[in-house]
Design an enzyme around this catalytic site. Sequence first.
Site, PDB file in Angstrom:
ATOM      1  N   CYS A 193       0.897  -1.159   0.000  1.00  0.00           N
ATOM      2  CA  CYS A 193       0.000   0.000   0.000  1.00  0.00           C
ATOM      3  C   CYS A 193       0.934   1.206   0.000  1.00  0.00           C
ATOM      4  O   CYS A 193       1.570   1.480   1.019  1.00  0.00           O
ATOM      5  CB  CYS A 193      -0.920   0.033   1.217  1.00  0.00           C
ATOM      6  SG  CYS A 193      -1.787   1.623   1.340  1.00  0.00           S
ATOM      7  N   CYS A 227      -0.448   4.144   2.573  1.00  0.00           N
ATOM      8  CA  CYS A 227      -0.399   3.964   4.032  1.00  0.00           C
ATOM      9  C   CYS A 227      -0.114   2.506   4.359  1.00  0.00           C
ATOM     10  O   CYS A 227       1.031   2.066   4.238  1.00  0.00           O
ATOM     11  CB  CYS A 227      -1.663   4.480   4.691  1.00  0.00           C
ATOM     12  SG  CYS A 227      -3.198   4.082   3.813  1.00  0.00           S
ATOM     13  N   SER A 228      -1.116   1.743   4.747  1.00  0.00           N
ATOM     14  CA  SER A 228      -0.850   0.366   5.165  1.00  0.00           C
ATOM     15  C   SER A 228      -2.067  -0.522   4.947  1.00  0.00           C
ATOM     16  O   SER A 228      -2.309  -1.429   5.734  1.00  0.00           O
ATOM     17  CB  SER A 228      -0.433   0.347   6.630  1.00  0.00           C
ATOM     18  OG  SER A 228      -1.462   0.935   7.404  1.00  0.00           O
ATOM     19  N   CYS A 229      -2.850  -0.256   3.885  1.00  0.00           N
ATOM     20  CA  CYS A 229      -4.058  -1.052   3.652  1.00  0.00           C
ATOM     21  C   CYS A 229      -3.669  -2.512   3.439  1.00  0.00           C
ATOM     22  O   CYS A 229      -2.713  -2.816   2.737  1.00  0.00           O
ATOM     23  CB  CYS A 229      -4.824  -0.506   2.454  1.00  0.00           C
ATOM     24  SG  CYS A 229      -5.372   1.191   2.759  1.00  0.00           S
TER      25      CYS A 229
END
Length: 207
Positions: A111, A114-116
């Site tokens: 991602c 961000c951090s999906c």
Amino acid sequence: MTTQGPHPVSGTFPRSDEEIAARVKAMESILVEKDLIASDAIDYMSSVFENELGPHLGAKATARAWVDPEFKLFLLADATAACREIDIGGIQGEEMIVLENTEDVHNVVVCTLCSCYPWPVLGLPPNWYKYPAYRSRAVRDPRGVMAEFGFDPGDDVEVKVWDSSAELRYWVLPRRPEGTEGWSEEELAALVTRDSLLGLTDAITPE
Ligand code: FE
């Protein structure tokens, strides 16, 4: 335990576990004190993430796809619905897409924003998945990142990088290792690691 040295992928120095624990405790105290969340709700969520969600569920779905061609087609066509059929699903997994690794194509998930991450099949992301260095390097130099995980997909294999988002979360269906003919789903699932579900390695090949 305090982690020493920079992370191999991100190059950043992680905070100590003690420092992270103190920050989490402070935030929890404030949320409870201000009546924004009940402490038993926090305990419940922690228990779900520690004991229920995790890569073992992605491994279960993968093993099912390896032994059941119809389920594999379903998984590749509509991962969210296929997972629901085997009781896997929930928040951060509403729209999942599974990418099949083949002898010609190897997929890697990131991602960049961000951090999906697909929580229902992988649990919470590891810290390095959130670091800017991973998020940029996975795109610029996916082979270099895979090498740091001890994996080389081979020069003749095309590497594709997929950028997850809040709307769409990718994960990888690794190739079934050779030498596993006749293995049970449980035995096969034990070969599927978190990193292989992100496309950073293959599944484990038995000796
Ligand atoms: Fe994200």
